[in-house]
Write a protein that holds these residues in place. Structure first.
Motif, PDB file in Angstrom:
ATOM      1  N   ARG A   1       0.829  -1.210   0.000  1.00  0.00           N
ATOM      2  CA  ARG A   1       0.000   0.000   0.000  1.00  0.00           C
ATOM      3  C   ARG A   1       0.861   1.258   0.000  1.00  0.00           C
ATOM      4  O   ARG A   1       0.543   2.244  -0.690  1.00  0.00           O
ATOM      5  CB  ARG A   1      -0.937  -0.008   1.208  1.00  0.00           C
ATOM      6  CG  ARG A   1      -2.092  -1.004   1.107  1.00  0.00           C
ATOM      7  CD  ARG A   1      -2.840  -1.127   2.419  1.00  0.00           C
ATOM      8  NE  ARG A   1      -3.975  -2.022   2.327  1.00  0.00           N
ATOM      9  CZ  ARG A   1      -5.227  -1.634   2.050  1.00  0.00           C
ATOM     10  NH1 ARG A   1      -5.481  -0.348   1.843  1.00  0.00           N
ATOM     11  NH2 ARG A   1      -6.196  -2.516   1.990  1.00  0.00           N
ATOM     12  N   ALA A   2       1.941   1.247   0.761  1.00  0.00           N
ATOM     13  CA  ALA A   2       2.839   2.404   0.788  1.00  0.00           C
ATOM     14  C   ALA A   2       3.496   2.610  -0.572  1.00  0.00           C
ATOM     15  O   ALA A   2       3.647   3.746  -1.043  1.00  0.00           O
ATOM     16  CB  ALA A   2       3.895   2.209   1.872  1.00  0.00           C
ATOM     17  N   LEU A   3       3.875   1.517  -1.220  1.00  0.00           N
ATOM     18  CA  LEU A   3       4.462   1.608  -2.547  1.00  0.00           C
ATOM     19  C   LEU A   3       3.465   2.171  -3.549  1.00  0.00           C
ATOM     20  O   LEU A   3       3.802   3.039  -4.375  1.00  0.00           O
ATOM     21  CB  LEU A   3       4.948   0.231  -2.987  1.00  0.00           C
ATOM     22  CG  LEU A   3       5.597   0.126  -4.371  1.00  0.00           C
ATOM     23  CD1 LEU A   3       6.844   0.995  -4.451  1.00  0.00           C
ATOM     24  CD2 LEU A   3       5.946  -1.325  -4.688  1.00  0.00           C
ATOM     25  N   LEU A   4       2.218   1.725  -3.477  1.00  0.00           N
ATOM     26  CA  LEU A   4       1.193   2.219  -4.392  1.00  0.00           C
ATOM     27  C   LEU A   4       0.856   3.680  -4.135  1.00  0.00           C
ATOM     28  O   LEU A   4       0.544   4.429  -5.072  1.00  0.00           O
ATOM     29  CB  LEU A   4      -0.069   1.359  -4.276  1.00  0.00           C
ATOM     30  CG  LEU A   4      -0.028   0.018  -5.010  1.00  0.00           C
ATOM     31  CD1 LEU A   4      -1.268  -0.809  -4.696  1.00  0.00           C
ATOM     32  CD2 LEU A   4       0.088   0.246  -6.517  1.00  0.00           C
ATOM     33  N   ALA A   5       0.900   4.092  -2.889  1.00  0.00           N
ATOM     34  CA  ALA A   5       0.642   5.509  -2.580  1.00  0.00           C
ATOM     35  C   ALA A   5       1.671   6.398  -3.255  1.00  0.00           C
ATOM     36  O   ALA A   5       1.375   7.540  -3.629  1.00  0.00           O
ATOM     37  CB  ALA A   5       0.656   5.718  -1.064  1.00  0.00           C
ATOM     38  N   ASP A   6       2.874   5.878  -3.428  1.00  0.00           N
ATOM     39  CA  ASP A   6       3.926   6.623  -4.109  1.00  0.00           C
ATOM     40  C   ASP A   6       3.781   6.530  -5.625  1.00  0.00           C
ATOM     41  O   ASP A   6       3.937   7.519  -6.341  1.00  0.00           O
ATOM     42  CB  ASP A   6       5.284   6.073  -3.669  1.00  0.00           C
ATOM     43  CG  ASP A   6       6.443   6.846  -4.267  1.00  0.00           C
ATOM     44  OD1 ASP A   6       6.308   8.064  -4.482  1.00  0.00           O
ATOM     45  OD2 ASP A   6       7.498   6.236  -4.524  1.00  0.00           O
ATOM     46  N   LEU A   7       3.452   5.343  -6.122  1.00  0.00           N
ATOM     47  CA  LEU A   7       3.349   5.143  -7.565  1.00  0.00           C
ATOM     48  C   LEU A   7       2.074   5.739  -8.147  1.00  0.00           C
ATOM     49  O   LEU A   7       2.089   6.342  -9.229  1.00  0.00           O
ATOM     50  CB  LEU A   7       3.394   3.644  -7.889  1.00  0.00           C
ATOM     51  CG  LEU A   7       4.725   2.924  -7.771  1.00  0.00           C
ATOM     52  CD1 LEU A   7       4.543   1.448  -8.072  1.00  0.00           C
ATOM     53  CD2 LEU A   7       5.755   3.533  -8.712  1.00  0.00           C
ATOM     54  N   LEU A   8       0.953   5.541  -7.447  1.00  0.00           N
ATOM     55  CA  LEU A   8      -0.361   5.968  -7.938  1.00  0.00           C
ATOM     56  C   LEU A   8      -1.059   6.796  -6.853  1.00  0.00           C
ATOM     57  O   LEU A   8      -1.929   6.290  -6.141  1.00  0.00           O
ATOM     58  CB  LEU A   8      -1.216   4.754  -8.299  1.00  0.00           C
ATOM     59  CG  LEU A   8      -0.615   3.746  -9.291  1.00  0.00           C
ATOM     60  CD1 LEU A   8      -1.522   2.528  -9.420  1.00  0.00           C
ATOM     61  CD2 LEU A   8      -0.386   4.397 -10.652  1.00  0.00           C
ATOM     62  N   PRO A   9      -0.676   8.061  -6.694  1.00  0.00           N
ATOM     63  CA  PRO A   9      -1.243   8.884  -5.618  1.00  0.00           C
ATOM     64  C   PRO A   9      -2.756   9.021  -5.686  1.00  0.00           C
ATOM     65  O   PRO A   9      -3.413   9.260  -4.659  1.00  0.00           O
ATOM     66  CB  PRO A   9      -0.556  10.243  -5.809  1.00  0.00           C
ATOM     67  CG  PRO A   9       0.673   9.947  -6.611  1.00  0.00           C
ATOM     68  CD  PRO A   9       0.314   8.793  -7.491  1.00  0.00           C
ATOM     69  N   ASP A  10      -3.327   8.886  -6.905  1.00  0.00           N
ATOM     70  CA  ASP A  10      -4.772   9.048  -7.041  1.00  0.00           C
ATOM     71  C   ASP A  10      -5.560   7.779  -6.757  1.00  0.00           C
ATOM     72  O   ASP A  10      -6.800   7.780  -6.798  1.00  0.00           O
ATOM     73  CB  ASP A  10      -5.096   9.512  -8.465  1.00  0.00           C
ATOM     74  CG  ASP A  10      -4.667   8.484  -9.516  1.00  0.00           C
ATOM     75  OD1 ASP A  10      -3.604   7.859  -9.328  1.00  0.00           O
ATOM     76  OD2 ASP A  10      -5.383   8.325 -10.529  1.00  0.00           O
ATOM     77  N   LEU A  11      -4.866   6.690  -6.460  1.00  0.00           N
ATOM     78  CA  LEU A  11      -5.536   5.420  -6.204  1.00  0.00           C
ATOM     79  C   LEU A  11      -6.071   5.394  -4.773  1.00  0.00           C
ATOM     80  O   LEU A  11      -5.293   5.463  -3.812  1.00  0.00           O
ATOM     81  CB  LEU A  11      -4.559   4.262  -6.428  1.00  0.00           C
ATOM     82  CG  LEU A  11      -5.119   2.854  -6.281  1.00  0.00           C
ATOM     83  CD1 LEU A  11      -6.167   2.561  -7.348  1.00  0.00           C
ATOM     84  CD2 LEU A  11      -4.005   1.820  -6.342  1.00  0.00           C
ATOM     85  N   ASN A  12      -7.366   5.291  -4.628  1.00  0.00           N
ATOM     86  CA  ASN A  12      -7.978   5.260  -3.307  1.00  0.00           C
ATOM     87  C   ASN A  12      -8.203   3.809  -2.895  1.00  0.00           C
ATOM     88  O   ASN A  12      -9.082   3.134  -3.426  1.00  0.00           O
ATOM     89  CB  ASN A  12      -9.307   6.019  -3.311  1.00  0.00           C
ATOM     90  CG  ASN A  12      -9.127   7.496  -3.558  1.00  0.00           C
ATOM     91  OD1 ASN A  12      -8.224   8.109  -3.007  1.00  0.00           O
ATOM     92  ND2 ASN A  12      -9.983   8.075  -4.395  1.00  0.00           N
ATOM     93  N   LEU A  13      -7.400   3.353  -1.979  1.00  0.00           N
ATOM     94  CA  LEU A  13      -7.501   1.969  -1.533  1.00  0.00           C
ATOM     95  C   LEU A  13      -8.407   1.887  -0.302  1.00  0.00           C
ATOM     96  O   LEU A  13      -8.313   2.716   0.590  1.00  0.00           O
ATOM     97  CB  LEU A  13      -6.117   1.419  -1.164  1.00  0.00           C
ATOM     98  CG  LEU A  13      -5.122   1.277  -2.304  1.00  0.00           C
ATOM     99  CD1 LEU A  13      -3.786   0.799  -1.764  1.00  0.00           C
ATOM    100  CD2 LEU A  13      -5.648   0.326  -3.362  1.00  0.00           C
ATOM    101  N   PRO A  14      -9.289   0.886  -0.269  1.00  0.00           N
ATOM    102  CA  PRO A  14     -10.098   0.689   0.939  1.00  0.00           C
ATOM    103  C   PRO A  14      -9.216   0.291   2.093  1.00  0.00           C
ATOM    104  O   PRO A  14      -8.207  -0.386   1.924  1.00  0.00           O
ATOM    105  CB  PRO A  14     -11.049  -0.452   0.536  1.00  0.00           C
ATOM    106  CG  PRO A  14     -10.323  -1.177  -0.560  1.00  0.00           C
ATOM    107  CD  PRO A  14      -9.553  -0.139  -1.300  1.00  0.00           C
ATOM    108  N   ARG A  15      -9.602   0.692   3.273  1.00  0.00           N
ATOM    109  CA  ARG A  15      -8.820   0.345   4.464  1.00  0.00           C
ATOM    110  C   ARG A  15      -9.038  -1.122   4.839  1.00  0.00           C
ATOM    111  O   ARG A  15     -10.071  -1.676   4.609  1.00  0.00           O
ATOM    112  CB  ARG A  15      -9.214   1.245   5.654  1.00  0.00           C
ATOM    113  CG  ARG A  15      -8.808   2.706   5.413  1.00  0.00           C
ATOM    114  CD  ARG A  15      -9.122   3.533   6.647  1.00  0.00           C
ATOM    115  NE  ARG A  15      -8.727   4.905   6.468  1.00  0.00           N
ATOM    116  CZ  ARG A  15      -7.503   5.374   6.678  1.00  0.00           C
ATOM    117  NH1 ARG A  15      -6.567   4.551   7.100  1.00  0.00           N
ATOM    118  NH2 ARG A  15      -7.204   6.636   6.483  1.00  0.00           N
TER     119      ARG A  15
END
Length: 351
Positions: free
Chosen positions: A337-351
């Motif tokens: 999730r941390a990697l994706l937050a960096d790669l795809l900032p617009d991706l809203n992941l469910p908690r």
């Protein structure tokens, strides 16, 4: 020397056993080290040290592994230190233990390849029927022809070479051969796509590149951690990230402890249904990747310029309990999730 066959006929000259066996002095050294390792608690301690976040542990950490006193733990650690597998350093009132640099690769192979194989073969001693093709060459030729059409710009001769290499590499892992040809098709296609991508952009990718970023997860066996991480990234990002996984010394199959957790994450994309199988690390996958994440095999993974590298110290799920594998899966999920937050900032992941 000349030997005699059971029927009395003379055999062709060959080397004696002493000529190709391990030397006596070397055998003594190896046997002494293996004897030191041949204790369940010591193996668990070694595993805990190897997979700890900073690669070290003290007696107080390791005493939690079994209901034994700290002096007993210290004794076992001293045995491993005396044969050179561990090094120690006193800091304050505690002594901290690490795997000796010269043993890191060997210990990783022991825990990631040998240990799971020992457990799986001990639990399942049924004879396995090999149902692979007797003559695979015609099938490999048909695969190469198909891939030449499906991967634009592929030279037929290159496709055939990649297919043959892929089949050989997967066969060398061991394990069942029943699905070897379908896996070869998937692996060879992956390699050709990666090679075409690298050729198209010269091996570099900038921020304005419209293509999705490519992430490569690498561990030793490609049967546990890297498979879980790849499945998690694929689960969260879908086709917005190209995901690959590989092993520096791939196993014959994904660890049995990991398969249920891969099933929980569901299948990958429609054209990627065979993702969960161990495969070797290739230059094509490494060069095509934008980010390379290593887990326990950093020393064996080549470092190429222009690549972003991360090393994740995560426990090995190969021999862990279901709750242990779930804890490792959860830790990987946080990192993914941390990697994706960096790669795809617009991706809203469910908690």
């Amino acid at each position: 020397m000349t030997t005699t066959a059971p029927d009395g006929a003379a055999c062709a000259p060959r080397l004696s056993a002493a000529d190709h066996a391990i030397g006596a002095d070397a055998a003594d050294v190896v046997a002494t080290t293996l004897k030191a390792l041949a204790d369940p608690l010591r193996l668990r301690m070694l595993s805990a040290i190897t997979t700890s976040a900073d690669g070290e542990a003290c007696v107080c950490d390791l005493a939690e592994l079994a209901d034994v006193s700290q002096p007993t733990v210290s004794h076992h650690l001293k045995v491993l230190r005396d044969v050179g597998v561990l090094t120690s350093q006193r800091r304050g009132t505690w002594v901290w233990y690490r795997v000796a640099p010269g043993y890191r690769g060997a210990v990783t192979v022991l825990l990631d390849r040998f240990a799971p194989a020992a457990v799986e073969n001990r639990q399942d001693d049924r004879p396995r029927e090999l149902t692979g093709l007797r003559d695979v060459e015609p099938e490999l030729g048909r695969l190469a022809e198909s891939l030449t059409l499906r991967v634009p710009g592929t030279d037929p001769a290159v496709a055939l070479q990649v297919v043959r290499e892929s089949y050989t590499a997967l066969a060398r892992r061991g394990g069942m051969t029943t699905h070897l040809v379908p896996l070869t098709e998937h692996f060879a296609r992956q390699r050709l796509v990666d090679a075409a991508s690298r050729t198209a952009d010269g091996g570099t990718r900038d921020a304005d590149d419209p293509r999705p970023p490519q992430v490569l997860f690498v561990c030793v066996a490609n049967a546990g951690r890297s498979q879980l991480a790849a499945a998690l990234l694929r689960h969260h990002a879908g086709d917005r990230v190209v995901v690959r996984s590989a092993g520096s010394l791939p196993a014959g199959d994904v660890h049995a402890t990991v398969k249920p957790f891969l099933d929980e994450l569901g299948p990958g994309p429609a054209d990627d249904a065979s993702t969960a199988y161990p495969k070797p690390l290739t230059d094509d996958a490494l060069r095509a990747a934008d980010i390379v994440v290593t887990m326990g095999c950093g020393d064996t993974c080549p470092v190429l310029p222009g690549k972003r590298y991360e090393d994740w110290a995560v426990g090995d799920p190969a021999l862990a309990s279901p709750s242990g594998v779930r804890a490792i899966r959860d830790e990987l999920d946080v990192r993914v999730r941390a990697l994706l937050a960096d790669l795809l900032p617009d991706l809203n992941l469910p908690r």
